[in-house]
Design a protein around this motif. Structure first.
Motif, PDB file in Angstrom:
ATOM      1  N   THR A 169       0.837  -1.209   0.000  1.00 42.02           N
ATOM      2  CA  THR A 169       0.000   0.000   0.000  1.00 42.02           C
ATOM      3  C   THR A 169       0.867   1.253   0.000  1.00 42.02           C
ATOM      4  O   THR A 169       0.569   2.229  -0.714  1.00 42.02           O
ATOM      5  CB  THR A 169      -0.942  -0.013   1.215  1.00 42.02           C
ATOM      6  OG1 THR A 169      -1.629  -1.278   1.267  1.00 42.02           O
ATOM      7  CG2 THR A 169      -1.977   1.094   1.113  1.00 42.02           C
ATOM      8  N   GLU A 170       1.945   1.221   0.769  1.00 42.47           N
ATOM      9  CA  GLU A 170       2.876   2.361   0.784  1.00 42.47           C
ATOM     10  C   GLU A 170       3.466   2.592  -0.606  1.00 42.47           C
ATOM     11  O   GLU A 170       3.615   3.731  -1.055  1.00 42.47           O
ATOM     12  CB  GLU A 170       4.010   2.102   1.787  1.00 42.47           C
ATOM     13  CG  GLU A 170       3.601   2.120   3.245  1.00 42.47           C
ATOM     14  CD  GLU A 170       3.568   3.536   3.812  1.00 42.47           C
ATOM     15  OE1 GLU A 170       3.799   4.492   3.054  1.00 42.47           O
ATOM     16  OE2 GLU A 170       3.294   3.671   5.029  1.00 42.47           O
ATOM     17  N   HIS A 171       3.810   1.517  -1.289  1.00 37.88           N
ATOM     18  CA  HIS A 171       4.390   1.631  -2.641  1.00 37.88           C
ATOM     19  C   HIS A 171       3.430   2.373  -3.566  1.00 37.88           C
ATOM     20  O   HIS A 171       3.837   3.282  -4.304  1.00 37.88           O
ATOM     21  CB  HIS A 171       4.702   0.239  -3.173  1.00 37.88           C
ATOM     22  CG  HIS A 171       5.032   0.205  -4.638  1.00 37.88           C
ATOM     23  ND1 HIS A 171       6.150   0.814  -5.181  1.00 37.88           N
ATOM     24  CD2 HIS A 171       4.364  -0.346  -5.694  1.00 37.88           C
ATOM     25  CE1 HIS A 171       6.175   0.630  -6.486  1.00 37.88           C
ATOM     26  NE2 HIS A 171       5.100  -0.063  -6.826  1.00 37.88           N
ATOM     27  N   LEU A 172       2.173   2.013  -3.538  1.00 33.38           N
ATOM     28  CA  LEU A 172       1.195   2.634  -4.432  1.00 33.38           C
ATOM     29  C   LEU A 172       0.928   4.090  -4.043  1.00 33.38           C
ATOM     30  O   LEU A 172       0.812   4.964  -4.914  1.00 33.38           O
ATOM     31  CB  LEU A 172      -0.104   1.828  -4.424  1.00 33.38           C
ATOM     32  CG  LEU A 172       0.013   0.450  -5.094  1.00 33.38           C
ATOM     33  CD1 LEU A 172      -1.197  -0.419  -4.765  1.00 33.38           C
ATOM     34  CD2 LEU A 172       0.177   0.589  -6.609  1.00 33.38           C
ATOM     35  N   LEU A 173       0.871   4.368  -2.748  1.00 36.00           N
ATOM     36  CA  LEU A 173       0.669   5.754  -2.319  1.00 36.00           C
ATOM     37  C   LEU A 173       1.892   6.603  -2.665  1.00 36.00           C
ATOM     38  O   LEU A 173       1.759   7.768  -3.073  1.00 36.00           O
ATOM     39  CB  LEU A 173       0.385   5.809  -0.817  1.00 36.00           C
ATOM     40  CG  LEU A 173      -0.932   5.173  -0.343  1.00 36.00           C
ATOM     41  CD1 LEU A 173      -1.041   5.256   1.170  1.00 36.00           C
ATOM     42  CD2 LEU A 173      -2.137   5.848  -0.994  1.00 36.00           C
ATOM     43  N   ASP A 174       3.081   6.031  -2.520  1.00 35.84           N
ATOM     44  CA  ASP A 174       4.303   6.768  -2.858  1.00 35.84           C
ATOM     45  C   ASP A 174       4.364   7.117  -4.347  1.00 35.84           C
ATOM     46  O   ASP A 174       4.989   8.116  -4.735  1.00 35.84           O
ATOM     47  CB  ASP A 174       5.546   5.959  -2.477  1.00 35.84           C
ATOM     48  CG  ASP A 174       5.767   5.881  -0.973  1.00 35.84           C
ATOM     49  OD1 ASP A 174       5.120   6.666  -0.244  1.00 35.84           O
ATOM     50  OD2 ASP A 174       6.557   5.025  -0.530  1.00 35.84           O
TER      51      ASP A 174
END
Length: 358
Positions: A183-188
């Motif tokens: 999820t962090e990857h996509l938000l980043d």
């Protein structure tokens, strides 16, 4: 440096012969052959090579009579070909092979009224020195009441402990942390939120991944879209993809496993939604085919072998040393594998219009 001469005889080789050939003490041979910790990998390999050269094997029957132990470890696991449980079982098999213990596996089946309790009872009747529970599905309440008394150490992989035992150890992959990384990857990348295609919520991993996704969105103050659930199959991912493709505001999807992600991508492409130009998709597991689908799938690689190896090392120590302090088990590192299925969101944002699925 020349090795000491090896005892030449027609009799079966003994541990002293292995010690001479390997250039170590008999105690070191004993530690290696019994899977004890605190032996360097170089020394362990030297002893095992010497044992192989001589054809030395532990006399397990005599050892069992002398020690009261069977030198056997039981494993309870779901009877399934799904990648995650099957890969973890293979990791356990490889790790047990290096401990000098025999392995006894009892499979459970979804819907089986005996469930884990029945499988544990079977292993206890057979006589094992410890039990590994690699059961990914939550038991029904009625099943829990059938739990037999367990008088050997228990290692639980990837799930909450469900049995009272002299020693209960836990190890394995923490699925909520894997979901946070995704999820962090996509938000980043700049996506304003991330949709989630969950697995069946009777599975601990599905619930953990849902929780990790939800927690990460909340920590970033992002809107939480409605959850869609699948059954781990590519077919369920395809059906979910048909629904998500109709919503032009969807720009990022985290599927709880790779098979569902692959089915989802197929549905998006059929509906005219490009991946990753219009919608980014991430899976979880890094199954062998993930690198070869189109587009190659961004995913998280699960370290099944490392989790099994580290858990078994601590577990065997607990079996061999009942009163000793537990060897700590570190969580394996999270490895995000970024491929071509993720990218920044389209600019300007996709219009909120409906597409008719093909």
């Amino acid at each position: 440096m020349s090795r000491p001469p090896v005892r030449s005889t027609a009799a079966a080789p003994r541990s002293i012969d292995v010690a001479r050939l390997a250039g170590v003490s008999q105690k070191t041979v004993s530690r290696v052959m019994n899977g004890e910790p605190y032996v360097s990998e170089v020394l362990r390999r030297r002893v095992l090579d010497a044992a192989d050269e001589l054809g030395y094997r532990l006399n397990r029957a005599a050892r069992a009579l002398a020690s009261g132990k069977t030198r056997a470890i039981g494993v309870v696991t779901l009877g399934t070909a799904l990648y995650g449980p099957a890969s973890l079982l293979m990791g356990v098999e490889r790790a047990v092979r290096d401990t000098g213990y025999a392995l006894r596996v009892v499979n459970t089946m979804e819907g089986d009224t005996a469930g884990v309790a029945g499988a544990v009872g079977t292993l206890l009747d057979q006589g094992v020195d410890g039990i590994v529970i690699s059961e990914p599905i939550e038991e029904e309440e009625d099943d829990a009441e059938l739990s037999p008394p367990v008088d050997v150490p228990v290692l639980v992989l990837g799930a909450p402990p469900s049995f009272a035992a002299p020693r209960v150890l836990t190890a394995g992959i923490v699925s909520d942390q894997l979901a946070r990384a995704v999820t962090e990857h996509l938000l980043d990348l700049g996506h304003t939120t991330v949709h989630h295609l969950a697995g069946p919520l009777r599975w601990y991993a599905a619930r953990d991944r849902l929780s990790g996704w939800r927690t990460t969105l909340a920590a970033h103050g992002r809107r939480e879209p409605p959850v869609i659930s699948g059954d781990w199959s590519a077919a369920s991912g395809y059906e979910a993809g048909r629904r998500l493709a109709a919503d032009g505001s969807v720009t990022a999807v985290f599927a709880a496993n790779d098979d569902m992600a692959i089915g989802l991508i197929r549905a998006l492409l059929e509906a005219g939604r490009r991946v990753p130009e219009d919608v980014s998709v991430v899976g979880l597991d890094d199954i062998p085919v993930a690198a070869y689908v189109s587009p190659p799938l961004t995913t998280v690689r699960q370290p099944f072998d490392a989790a099994a190896r580290d858990g078994l090392r601590s577990f065997v120590h607990a079996i061999e040393n009942p009163g000793a302090e537990q060897i700590p088990v570190d969580n394996p590192p999270i490895e995000l594998v970024v491929r071509a299925s993720t990218a920044p969101p389209p600019h300007p944002p996709a219009p909120d219009h409906r597409h008719t699925p093909h």
